[in-house]
Design an enzyme around this catalytic site. Structure first.
Site, mmCIF file in Angstrom:
data_model
loop_
_atom_site.group_PDB
_atom_site.id
_atom_site.type_symbol
_atom_site.label_atom_id
_atom_site.label_comp_id
_atom_site.label_asym_id
_atom_site.label_seq_id
_atom_site.Cartn_x
_atom_site.Cartn_y
_atom_site.Cartn_z
ATOM 1 N N HIS A 116 0.879 -1.182 0.000
ATOM 2 C CA HIS A 116 0.000 0.000 0.000
ATOM 3 C C HIS A 116 0.915 1.230 0.000
ATOM 4 O O HIS A 116 1.406 1.640 1.051
ATOM 5 C CB HIS A 116 -0.885 -0.053 1.257
ATOM 6 C CG HIS A 116 -1.825 1.084 1.438
ATOM 7 N ND1 HIS A 116 -3.194 0.963 1.296
ATOM 8 C CD2 HIS A 116 -1.631 2.379 1.797
ATOM 9 C CE1 HIS A 116 -3.782 2.104 1.556
ATOM 10 N NE2 HIS A 116 -2.851 2.998 1.866
ATOM 11 N N HIS A 174 1.722 5.242 -0.842
ATOM 12 C CA HIS A 174 1.347 6.598 -1.230
ATOM 13 C C HIS A 174 2.516 7.102 -2.083
ATOM 14 O O HIS A 174 3.674 6.806 -1.783
ATOM 15 C CB HIS A 174 1.090 7.459 0.012
ATOM 16 C CG HIS A 174 -0.207 7.077 0.672
ATOM 17 N ND1 HIS A 174 -1.356 7.819 0.542
ATOM 18 C CD2 HIS A 174 -0.539 6.002 1.417
ATOM 19 C CE1 HIS A 174 -2.344 7.216 1.195
ATOM 20 N NE2 HIS A 174 -1.876 6.103 1.743
ATOM 21 N N CYS A 197 -3.586 10.518 4.361
ATOM 22 C CA CYS A 197 -4.033 10.155 5.706
ATOM 23 C C CYS A 197 -4.176 11.447 6.494
ATOM 24 O O CYS A 197 -3.223 12.202 6.618
ATOM 25 C CB CYS A 197 -3.032 9.223 6.384
ATOM 26 S SG CYS A 197 -3.494 8.849 8.087
ATOM 27 N N ASN A 254 -2.490 8.051 -3.001
ATOM 28 C CA ASN A 254 -2.066 6.657 -3.163
ATOM 29 C C ASN A 254 -1.492 6.473 -4.561
ATOM 30 O O ASN A 254 -1.773 7.253 -5.474
ATOM 31 C CB ASN A 254 -3.283 5.730 -3.048
ATOM 32 C CG ASN A 254 -3.792 5.622 -1.636
ATOM 33 O OD1 ASN A 254 -4.423 6.543 -1.136
ATOM 34 N ND2 ASN A 254 -3.528 4.511 -1.001
HETATM 35 P P1 HMG Z 1 -11.680 7.851 20.630
HETATM 36 O O1 HMG Z 1 -12.147 9.249 20.667
HETATM 37 O O2 HMG Z 1 -10.457 7.468 21.397
HETATM 38 O O3 HMG Z 1 -12.849 6.836 20.961
HETATM 39 O O4 HMG Z 1 -11.500 7.439 19.141
HETATM 40 P P2 HMG Z 1 -13.584 6.463 22.245
HETATM 41 O O5 HMG Z 1 -13.636 4.999 22.225
HETATM 42 O O6 HMG Z 1 -13.005 7.156 23.458
HETATM 43 O O7 HMG Z 1 -15.018 7.105 21.944
HETATM 44 C C1 HMG Z 1 -15.176 8.488 21.748
HETATM 45 C C2 HMG Z 1 -16.389 8.758 20.895
HETATM 46 O O8 HMG Z 1 -16.197 8.135 19.609
HETATM 47 C C3 HMG Z 1 -17.671 8.175 21.472
HETATM 48 O O9 HMG Z 1 -18.745 9.037 21.058
HETATM 49 C C4 HMG Z 1 -17.793 6.878 20.733
HETATM 50 O O10 HMG Z 1 -19.105 6.398 20.675
HETATM 51 C C5 HMG Z 1 -17.304 7.271 19.356
HETATM 52 P P3 HMG Z 1 -19.302 10.225 21.991
HETATM 53 O O11 HMG Z 1 -19.720 9.556 23.250
HETATM 54 O O12 HMG Z 1 -18.149 11.177 22.169
HETATM 55 O O13 HMG Z 1 -20.397 10.817 21.142
HETATM 56 N N1 HMG Z 1 -16.843 6.129 18.570
HETATM 57 C C6 HMG Z 1 -17.296 5.818 17.341
HETATM 58 N N2 HMG Z 1 -18.208 6.395 16.550
HETATM 59 C C7 HMG Z 1 -18.432 5.808 15.342
HETATM 60 N N3 HMG Z 1 -17.787 4.707 14.926
HETATM 61 C C8 HMG Z 1 -16.874 4.103 15.703
HETATM 62 C C9 HMG Z 1 -16.601 4.666 16.967
HETATM 63 N N4 HMG Z 1 -15.759 4.319 17.970
HETATM 64 C C10 HMG Z 1 -15.919 5.219 18.943
HETATM 65 N N5 HMG Z 1 -16.240 3.032 15.255
HETATM 66 C C11 HMG Z 1 -11.330 5.972 17.280
HETATM 67 C C12 HMG Z 1 -11.015 6.182 18.743
HETATM 68 C C13 HMG Z 1 -10.475 4.868 16.741
HETATM 69 C C14 HMG Z 1 -12.782 5.657 17.098
HETATM 70 C C15 HMG Z 1 -10.992 7.294 16.547
HETATM 71 O O14 HMG Z 1 -9.660 7.584 16.820
HETATM 72 C C16 HMG Z 1 -11.197 7.254 15.073
HETATM 73 O O15 HMG Z 1 -12.313 7.143 14.599
HETATM 74 N N6 HMG Z 1 -10.110 7.369 14.289
HETATM 75 C C17 HMG Z 1 -10.202 7.322 12.857
HETATM 76 C C18 HMG Z 1 -8.855 7.258 12.284
HETATM 77 C C19 HMG Z 1 -8.917 7.097 10.791
HETATM 78 O O16 HMG Z 1 -9.926 6.718 10.215
HETATM 79 N N7 HMG Z 1 -7.768 7.398 10.135
HETATM 80 C C20 HMG Z 1 -7.630 7.280 8.731
HETATM 81 C C21 HMG Z 1 -7.590 5.853 8.284
HETATM 82 S S1 HMG Z 1 -6.017 5.057 8.512
HETATM 83 C C22 HMG Z 1 -5.155 5.367 7.051
HETATM 84 O O17 HMG Z 1 -5.578 6.167 6.262
HETATM 85 C C23 HMG Z 1 -3.905 4.591 6.758
HETATM 86 C C24 HMG Z 1 -4.120 3.468 5.739
HETATM 87 O O18 HMG Z 1 -4.610 3.988 4.517
HETATM 88 C C25 HMG Z 1 -2.795 2.731 5.476
HETATM 89 C C26 HMG Z 1 -1.610 3.674 5.166
HETATM 90 O O19 HMG Z 1 -1.687 4.464 4.242
HETATM 91 O O20 HMG Z 1 -0.636 3.551 5.911
HETATM 92 C C27 HMG Z 1 -5.123 2.437 6.244
HETATM 93 MG MG MG Z 2 -3.364 4.891 2.958
#
Ligand code: HMG
Ligand code: MG
Length: 313
Positions: A218, A220, A251, A260
């Site tokens: 994967h 970028h 990201c 990507n």
């Molecule tokens: P957090 O704030 O630590 O979560 O986030 P929490 O467990 O303490 O909960 C806080 C709030 O989030 C709560 O809601 C939960 O219900 C809600 P509130 O009470 O405040 O209203 N919550 C959720 N809501 C919807 N869906 C869920 C969920 N889980 C908790 N699944 C968490 C932790 C992981 C959820 C947060 O950090 C997050 O959503 N991060 C997203 C990160 C992300 O998507 N990054 C981009 C993708 S990775 C990438 O691009 C790399 C990749 O392409 C590979 C590469 O290129 O290397 C894959």
């Molecule tokens: Mg990626």
């Protein structure tokens, strides 16, 4: 082995077929400034489903406060027309995400974490150790519900916060993730810093642990090395490569990360080397033109630019 690759010792290690894992609707759209309407996402995924792509990552079930661009994950997953022979996947960071994904009919999910602590913390708000525990609550329940699980390891070749990343950190995570039961691990070059020798080093280390067809690449393409890195990976035994149409992507928790590897650029290279993908390049380019119109900016794919220039002549 394809006829072309058999005839040249330089390309003798190439696989005859590669699985192109399209991540544009997720990795691409998660990073766009402009919110893409749900109907446009659904139309795009439906069009991608007609191109011959075997795998499409359609969205993420994450906290919408963190990634507002994908807040419509359930609507997208419910709205698309699933085509036989195409696998549809999504990111899930935790049990809550898994439950929402399963409710919306997903049959493949992907967990994600980083090889570097700081990126892991910024991206998913957990330490690496906490993340592995959280994944235990995802992988087995997903499998029990009939879904297969992929995993991503990000920042394999470099971290935007820590710089160099020890390849052994990736080896340790891959070992643990395989033990958890994921079917494939995608190695993320999150900020596009990898060069071919680094890829060889990481893959040779991992080759001692697993079959390379359990891994995916994967990249970028931030520094223009993605295709060179893919070629090295294929020569070593990789058979799955992630890419995003038009070269969309980035990201949100990796400042400066750009698109990507573009799916068109990848298909063009593979077609030219006689490696089969099943993807119709013209149909894919039509999808990229569609997404370029939706997001209102020029896309970085080199093949796409050349194609559009030729159309204008
Ligand atoms: P957090 O704030 O630590 O979560 O986030 P929490 O467990 O303490 O909960 C806080 C709030 O989030 C709560 O809601 C939960 O219900 C809600 P509130 O009470 O405040 O209203 N919550 C959720 N809501 C919807 N869906 C869920 C969920 N889980 C908790 N699944 C968490 C932790 C992981 C959820 C947060 O950090 C997050 O959503 N991060 C997203 C990160 C992300 O998507 N990054 C981009 C993708 S990775 C990438 O691009 C790399 C990749 O392409 C590979 C590469 O290129 O290397 C894959
Ligand atoms: Mg990626």
């Amino acid at each position: 082995m394809s006829a072309q690759s058999q005839s040249s010792p330089l390309f003798s290690g190439l696989p005859s077929r590669v699985t192109v894992y399209e991540v544009g609707p997720r990795d691409g759209l998660q990073n766009e400034q402009r919110m893409v309407p749900t109907a446009d996402k659904i139309a795009l995924i439906n069009a991608l489903s007609q191109t011959g792509l075997p795998q499409i990552e359609i969205t993420s079930f994450v906290n919408p406060k963190w990634i507002p661009q994908l807040a419509d994950a359930s609507e997208v997953a419910r709205g698309i027309t699933r085509r036989a022979g195409v696998g549809y996947s999504c990111l899930v960071p935790n049990r809550r995400g898994l439950d929402s994904a399963l409710d919306a009919g997903m049959k493949e999910v992907a967990v994600f974490m980083s090889a570097s602590e700081t990126h892991n913390k910024k991206n998913i708000n957990k330490t690496i150790a906490e993340t592995l525990v959280a994944f235990e609550e995802v992988v087995v329940p997903a499998q029990q519900a009939g879904a297969r699980v992929r995993a991503y390891v990000s920042t394999v070749y470099g971290c935007p916060y820590e710089g160099k990343v020890d390849p052994e950190a990736t080896v340790r995570l891959v070992e643990k993730l395989l033990r958890l039961g994921v079917y494939q691990i995608s190695l993320g070059d999150t900020i596009g810093v990898a060069t071919p020798r680094q890829v060889e080093d990481v893959l040779r280390r991992l080759g001692a642990l697993c079959s390379l067809d359990q891994l995916a690449l994967h990249f970028h393409d931030t520094r223009g090395t993605a295709l060179a890195n893919v070629l090295v990976g294929l020569q070593l035994g990789i058979t799955t490569v992630d890419s995003a149409l038009g070269g969309l992507g980035g990201c949100p928790y990796a400042p400066g990360a750009s698109g990507n590897l573009a799916t068109e650029d990848l298909i063009y290279m593979l077609d030219g080397m006689g490696v089969q993908t099943g993807v119709n390049l013209d149909a894919l380019v039509d999808c990229s033109r569609q997404v370029g119109t939706i997001i209102g900016r020029e896309l970085p794919s080199k093949y796409l630019k050349a194609h559009l220039a030729a159309c204008r002549r």
